[in-house]
Write a protein that holds these residues in place. Structure first.
Motif, PDB file in Angstrom:
ATOM      1  N   ARG A   1      -4.317   2.122   9.300  1.00 45.32           N
ATOM      2  CA  ARG A   1      -4.925   1.955   7.995  1.00 45.32           C
ATOM      3  C   ARG A   1      -6.252   2.598   8.133  1.00 45.32           C
ATOM      4  NH1 ARG A   1      -3.600  -3.132   9.053  1.00 45.32           N
ATOM      5  NH2 ARG A   1      -5.718  -4.000   8.878  1.00 45.32           N
ATOM      6  N   TRP A   2      -6.770   3.079   9.078  1.00 45.50           N
ATOM      7  CA  TRP A   2      -8.100   4.042   9.239  1.00 45.50           C
ATOM      8  C   TRP A   2      -9.201   2.982   8.968  1.00 45.50           C
ATOM      9  CZ3 TRP A   2      -8.315   8.891  11.365  1.00 45.50           C
ATOM     10  CH2 TRP A   2      -7.447   9.620  11.226  1.00 45.50           C
ATOM     11  N   GLU A   3      -9.160   1.799   9.410  1.00 51.53           N
ATOM     12  CA  GLU A   3     -10.218   0.785   9.401  1.00 51.53           C
ATOM     13  C   GLU A   3     -11.372   1.586  10.251  1.00 51.53           C
ATOM     14  OE1 GLU A   3     -10.158  -3.104   8.872  1.00 51.53           O
ATOM     15  OE2 GLU A   3      -8.216  -3.369   7.724  1.00 51.53           O
ATOM     16  N   GLU A   4     -12.571   1.109  10.012  1.00 46.07           N
ATOM     17  CA  GLU A   4     -13.631   1.768  10.680  1.00 46.07           C
ATOM     18  C   GLU A   4     -13.731   1.237  12.255  1.00 46.07           C
ATOM     19  OE1 GLU A   4     -16.641   1.075   7.706  1.00 46.07           O
ATOM     20  OE2 GLU A   4     -17.606  -0.815   8.768  1.00 46.07           O
ATOM     21  N   THR A   5     -13.155  -0.115  12.046  1.00 44.70           N
ATOM     22  CA  THR A   5     -13.269  -0.754  13.676  1.00 44.70           C
ATOM     23  C   THR A   5     -12.025  -1.446  13.919  1.00 44.70           C
ATOM     24  OG1 THR A   5     -14.153  -2.924  13.002  1.00 44.70           O
ATOM     25  CG2 THR A   5     -15.897  -1.436  13.750  1.00 44.70           C
ATOM     26  N   ILE A   6     -11.548  -1.491  15.114  1.00 46.87           N
ATOM     27  CA  ILE A   6     -10.069  -1.843  15.369  1.00 46.87           C
ATOM     28  C   ILE A   6     -10.269  -3.007  16.427  1.00 46.87           C
ATOM     29  CG2 ILE A   6      -8.118  -1.039  16.612  1.00 46.87           C
ATOM     30  CD1 ILE A   6      -9.088   0.447  13.937  1.00 46.87           C
TER      31      ILE A   6
ATOM     32  N   ALA B   1       9.432   4.749   3.228  1.00 46.79           N
ATOM     33  CA  ALA B   1       9.698   5.049   1.822  1.00 46.79           C
ATOM     34  C   ALA B   1      10.832   4.451   1.311  1.00 46.79           C
ATOM     35  CB  ALA B   1       9.648   6.763   1.489  1.00 46.79           C
ATOM     36  N   ALA B   2      11.759   4.481   2.073  1.00 48.88           N
ATOM     37  CA  ALA B   2      13.110   3.574   1.564  1.00 48.88           C
ATOM     38  C   ALA B   2      12.972   2.125   1.391  1.00 48.88           C
ATOM     39  CB  ALA B   2      14.231   3.894   2.713  1.00 48.88           C
ATOM     40  N   PHE B   3      11.861   1.631   2.403  1.00 54.22           N
ATOM     41  CA  PHE B   3      11.561   0.202   2.250  1.00 54.22           C
ATOM     42  C   PHE B   3      10.981  -0.309   1.022  1.00 54.22           C
ATOM     43  CE2 PHE B   3       8.819  -3.258   3.167  1.00 54.22           C
ATOM     44  CZ  PHE B   3       9.931  -4.273   3.871  1.00 54.22           C
ATOM     45  N   TYR B   4      10.019   0.689   0.792  1.00 52.79           N
ATOM     46  CA  TYR B   4       9.370   0.422  -0.630  1.00 52.79           C
ATOM     47  C   TYR B   4      10.210   0.604  -1.818  1.00 52.79           C
ATOM     48  CZ  TYR B   4       4.824  -0.574   1.574  1.00 52.79           C
ATOM     49  OH  TYR B   4       3.683  -0.897   2.393  1.00 52.79           O
ATOM     50  N   GLN B   5      11.043   1.583  -1.500  1.00 51.81           N
ATOM     51  CA  GLN B   5      12.162   1.859  -2.693  1.00 51.81           C
ATOM     52  C   GLN B   5      12.921   0.892  -3.042  1.00 51.81           C
ATOM     53  OE1 GLN B   5      14.536   5.244  -1.884  1.00 51.81           O
ATOM     54  NE2 GLN B   5      14.379   5.952  -4.128  1.00 51.81           N
ATOM     55  N   ARG B   6      13.386   0.083  -2.096  1.00 54.82           N
ATOM     56  CA  ARG B   6      14.352  -0.907  -2.157  1.00 54.82           C
ATOM     57  C   ARG B   6      13.370  -1.952  -2.763  1.00 54.82           C
ATOM     58  NH1 ARG B   6      16.901  -4.365  -3.620  1.00 54.82           N
ATOM     59  NH2 ARG B   6      18.413  -5.862  -2.189  1.00 54.82           N
ATOM     60  N   LEU B   7      12.337  -2.331  -2.846  1.00 52.53           N
ATOM     61  CA  LEU B   7      11.462  -3.106  -3.708  1.00 52.53           C
ATOM     62  C   LEU B   7      11.130  -2.407  -5.186  1.00 52.53           C
ATOM     63  CD1 LEU B   7       9.014  -4.306  -0.867  1.00 52.53           C
ATOM     64  CD2 LEU B   7      11.163  -5.441  -1.936  1.00 52.53           C
ATOM     65  N   GLY B   8      11.717  -1.374  -5.294  1.00 51.53           N
ATOM     66  CA  GLY B   8      11.218  -0.810  -6.665  1.00 51.53           C
ATOM     67  C   GLY B   8      10.059  -0.139  -6.813  1.00 51.53           C
ATOM     68  N   LEU B   9       9.353   0.344  -5.583  1.00 50.66           N
ATOM     69  CA  LEU B   9       7.977   0.501  -5.581  1.00 50.66           C
ATOM     70  C   LEU B   9       8.133   2.023  -4.901  1.00 50.66           C
ATOM     71  CD1 LEU B   9       6.592  -2.657  -4.044  1.00 50.66           C
ATOM     72  CD2 LEU B   9       6.085  -1.685  -6.489  1.00 50.66           C
ATOM     73  N   PRO B  10       7.137   2.836  -5.343  1.00 48.75           N
ATOM     74  CA  PRO B  10       6.770   4.075  -4.430  1.00 48.75           C
ATOM     75  C   PRO B  10       6.241   3.987  -3.391  1.00 48.75           C
ATOM     76  CG  PRO B  10       5.166   3.548  -6.543  1.00 48.75           C
ATOM     77  CD  PRO B  10       6.094   2.574  -6.468  1.00 48.75           C
ATOM     78  N   TYR B  11       6.143   4.729  -2.419  1.00 48.13           N
ATOM     79  CA  TYR B  11       5.252   4.537  -0.913  1.00 48.13           C
ATOM     80  C   TYR B  11       4.130   4.404  -1.437  1.00 48.13           C
ATOM     81  CZ  TYR B  11       3.688   6.142   3.379  1.00 48.13           C
ATOM     82  OH  TYR B  11       3.130   6.201   4.616  1.00 48.13           O
ATOM     83  N   ILE B  12       3.289   3.407  -0.507  1.00 51.77           N
ATOM     84  CA  ILE B  12       2.155   3.068  -0.713  1.00 51.77           C
ATOM     85  C   ILE B  12       1.271   3.432   0.555  1.00 51.77           C
ATOM     86  CG2 ILE B  12       0.360   1.028  -1.022  1.00 51.77           C
ATOM     87  CD1 ILE B  12       2.330  -0.479  -2.340  1.00 51.77           C
ATOM     88  N   PRO B  13       0.406   4.644   0.610  1.00 52.62           N
ATOM     89  CA  PRO B  13      -0.163   4.921   1.786  1.00 52.62           C
ATOM     90  C   PRO B  13      -0.899   3.799   2.477  1.00 52.62           C
ATOM     91  CG  PRO B  13      -0.678   6.200  -0.072  1.00 52.62           C
ATOM     92  CD  PRO B  13      -0.182   4.832  -0.586  1.00 52.62           C
ATOM     93  N   PRO B  14      -0.827   3.786   3.832  1.00 52.00           N
ATOM     94  CA  PRO B  14      -1.392   2.943   4.751  1.00 52.00           C
ATOM     95  C   PRO B  14      -2.967   2.649   4.427  1.00 52.00           C
ATOM     96  CG  PRO B  14      -0.246   4.355   6.100  1.00 52.00           C
ATOM     97  CD  PRO B  14      -0.166   4.851   4.640  1.00 52.00           C
ATOM     98  N   GLU B  15      -3.538   3.736   4.097  1.00 50.99           N
ATOM     99  CA  GLU B  15      -5.105   3.443   3.925  1.00 50.99           C
ATOM    100  C   GLU B  15      -5.486   2.501   2.618  1.00 50.99           C
ATOM    101  OE1 GLU B  15      -3.512   6.336   4.273  1.00 50.99           O
ATOM    102  OE2 GLU B  15      -4.878   7.868   5.292  1.00 50.99           O
TER     103      GLU B  15
ATOM    104  N   ARG C   1      -9.925   8.415   1.575  1.00 49.45           N
ATOM    105  CA  ARG C   1      -8.518   8.020   1.228  1.00 49.45           C
ATOM    106  C   ARG C   1      -8.534   6.307   0.905  1.00 49.45           C
ATOM    107  NH1 ARG C   1      -3.856  11.120   2.170  1.00 49.45           N
ATOM    108  NH2 ARG C   1      -2.778   9.526   2.948  1.00 49.45           N
ATOM    109  N   ARG C   2      -9.348   5.817   1.743  1.00 52.59           N
ATOM    110  CA  ARG C   2      -9.539   4.337   1.734  1.00 52.59           C
ATOM    111  C   ARG C   2     -10.147   4.168   0.404  1.00 52.59           C
ATOM    112  NH1 ARG C   2      -8.585   0.724   5.625  1.00 52.59           N
ATOM    113  NH2 ARG C   2     -10.573  -0.322   4.921  1.00 52.59           N
TER     114      ARG C   2
END
Ligand code: DGT
Ligand code: CA
Ligand code: CA
Ligand code: ZN
Length: 593
Positions: free
Chosen positions: A193-198, A302-316, A550-551
């Motif tokens: 998700r590109w958080e500033e700290t991990i 992408a297929a996972f989100y599609q099964r939920l009726g959603l477009p792919y949501i970028p991790p950020e 992106r975030r």
């Protein structure tokens, strides 16, 4: 008096903790914690939103009770329910929780049974045996608490992404070379998700022989300690003391595994609620139809989100705030990518404190595929960083003009000019007027109060030659706190004056940070992603700045240095603030698509 979102979030976080100490219901505790987290991530100032009459209940996780308390806080400066809780509990319990390893229950126990309300008091009780004598704690617990107090100085144990990501990449490369049965292998969690700290590094991948891959991890030379070595998950601690979790599965169900361990937890919770309402249940293996108990597996996300009726949501975007709603409305942004950048506008050479000749920096910019670049060495003001005197800057401009004949990339003459304590700049207007790009930055008098600092920066933005404000808050992750300033006033002034704001991609800065950049985007402030490179190899760090953008939900049109060369040149050659028309035209074009 202004009340920041952070202050409001902290108050609700405290209320959650106080309720937990009191032994209140989990439901109520979680509600406060959730509200705190959401408010901490908002990009706009809540106080302003309330003044503008916004219905706070529109914010995910904010219901009537929380909304009323926010208004009470803004009107009266406190929240009576919070005051009541504080008065019911022993003094100092919240302070005690600053000690790592002390949760609400232990804090309550120590405060009540030992009458201790300060960290020093806890330390003494841990040393003199009175804490060990408490039946619910004992010697071992007292020892641990003492150890934690001693590490309090270095309390931020999260690792900046600039260290964590290269480390993760090194581990991935090492595992690949040692174990041929690994298929995919990616960072998940906060890293993806590109958080500033991990907090820790999560790796997920596919393998037909997961045991072999786990074995490869525990036998890496950099491993200091093995925490878990199991069939599903293996956890180790590697060299600088960072935990690494790895989980592997069959390729057929990798989509669900990757999705689950990418998080954020808050995103997953919201997504699970959403799925449940549609008769589906989610886990790291797949999606179950609750009526038939049939489980679907997914090879990719992408297929996972599609099964939920959603477009792919970028991790950020997976923060658990607005992304699910946007996805449902098919309103997700088309996020900017590293390849969209057409130039770097903040580069140093050996003329000031960089380590490479100008030619080398020009060639490095060409290697990135850029159409233009600005060389911006320091001004002389502070007498350090080998800043350029007016004469040296004039010499440099001459040499850059000569260099231009040798390279196809547009070489822009620039400077990173100091904003002095009083908001004036380090060079004469005449000299500044000769430059193509002026990055104005604060490098001194960082302790000024918010009003003075805000006036100082706005004064710099009002200067017709200032193109960009560099690293606005001057923070260094984990090392230096940001300066105090009124962000909203500065962003408004940036828009009014036609001054761009930099997202400094250097991973120790990331300044603007995500929420700041998000607000800038909302207010129509042009953003610039630059690396502030002091070495030719550092231009590749642009990926960290792109991640911040992106975030912040930025599309290419929100980022000025995605403009093709001719449009970018038109922007800088048009006087402020009229040059905004070039930027706005692109934005309009983008939204018309
Ligand atoms: P970090 O490590 O503190 O920087 O943050 P994350 O997000 O990497 O958190 P981590 O390492 O604890 O877990 C990785 C992801 O796994 C997390 O983002 C979501 C998922 N996950 C872990 N534990 C839970 C859980 O108890 N519930 C849910 N819904 N998801 C979880
Ligand atoms: Ca993690
Ligand atoms: Ca983890
Ligand atoms: Zn710089």
């Amino acid at each position: 008096m202004t009340v920041s979102n952070e202050a409001i979030a902290e108050l609700f976080e405290n209320m959650g903790t106080l309720l937990e100490m009191k032994g209140d219901t989990v439901f109520k505790i979680r509600a406060y914690q959730r509200a705190a987290r959401t408010i901490g991530q908002l990009s706009f100032p809540l106080e302003q939103a309330v003044q503008d009459g916004m219905d706070l209940k529109k914010i995910p996780g904010v219901g009537r009770a929380i909304s009323d308390k926010i208004k009470e806080l803004l009107q009266t400066g406190q929240v009576s329910a919070h005051q009541r809780l504080l008065s019911e509990l022993p003094e100092g319990v919240l302070t005690l929780m600053d000690i790592p390893g002390i949760g609400p229950k232990t804090a309550m126990l120590i405060a009540k049974d030992l009458g201790v309300s300060t960290i020093q008091g806890v330390e003494q009780a841990a040393r003199d045996g009175s804490m060990a004598a408490l039946p619910k704690l004992g010697e071992k617990a007292a020892e641990n608490i003492l150890r934690h107090i001693q590490t309090l100085g270095s309390k931020d144990r999260r690792t900046p992404i600039g260290q964590a990501l290269p480390l993760a990449e090194e581990i991935i490369a090492a595992l690949r070379s040692r174990c041929s049965t690994i298929g995919d292998l990616f960072p998940a969690g906060s890293l993806r998700r590109w958080e500033e700290t991990i907090g820790d590094i999560d790796l997920v991948g596919t393998s037909s022989q997961p045991e072999e891959a786990a074995e490869a991890l525990v036998s890496l030379p950099m491993v200091q300690q093995v925490l878990v070595h199991g069939p599903k998950k293996t956890s180790v601690v590697v060299e600088p003391g960072i935990q690494v979790d790895i989980r592997l599965c069959e390729p057929e169900s990798f989509g669900a595994l990757l999705q689950y361990f990418t998080g954020s937890q808050q995103h997953n919770i919201r997504l699970r609620d959403y799925a449940n309402r549609r008769g589906l249940s989610l886990n790291e293996y797949g999606i179950t139809d609750l009526k038939t108990d049939a489980v679907d597996h997914f090879a990719d996300e992408a297929a996972f989100y599609q099964r939920l009726g959603l477009p792919y949501i970028p991790p950020e975007l997976r923060t658990g705030t607005w992304e699910l709603e946007a996805a449902q409305n098919d309103d997700l942004p088309d996020l900017v990518q590293a390849g969209d950048l057409k130039g770097d506008l903040h580069l140093h050479s050996e003329w000031s404190d960089g380590s490479d000749p100008m030619e080398k920096m020009v060639e490095a910019a060409m290697d990135q595929g850029y159409e233009y670049m600005a060389l911006t060495d320091h001004s002389s003001g502070r007498g350090i960083a080998n800043g350029l005197s007016p004469q040296r800057l004039a010499d440099q401009i001459g040499l850059l003009h000569a260099l231009q004949d040798r390279y196809p990339i547009s070489i822009l003459c620039g400077s990173e000019v100091d904003i002095r304590a009083d908001g004036t700049l380090d060079y004469s207007d005449e000299l500044l007027g000769q430059l193509d790009v002026v990055v104005a930055s604060v490098h001194s008098a960082m302790g000024q109060d918010s009003d003075t600092m805000t006036r100082r920066i706005i004064k710099a933005m009002e200067h017709p030659a200032v193109t960009i404000i560099g690293h606005l808050t001057t923070r260094l992750l984990g090392q230096r706190e940001p300066v105090q300033l009124d962000l909203e006033a500065i962003l408004q002034a940036a828009r009014a004056t036609g001054t761009a704001l930099e997202i400094n991609a250097s991973p120790e800065r990331l300044d603007l940070k995500d929420t700041h950049a998000h607000r800038a985007r909302e207010l129509g402030v042009p953003l610039v992603i630059s690396t502030d490179s002091h070495h030719h190899a550092h231009l590749g760090k642009r990926r960290f700045g792109v991640a911040v953008a992106r975030r912040a939900w930025c599309e290419p049109a929100h980022v000025l240095n995605t403009l093709p060369r001719d449009q970018f040149l038109r922007f800088i050659r048009t006087p402020k603030p009229a040059r905004l028309e070039v930027f706005d035209a692109r934005l309009k074009q983008g939204s018309a698509l």
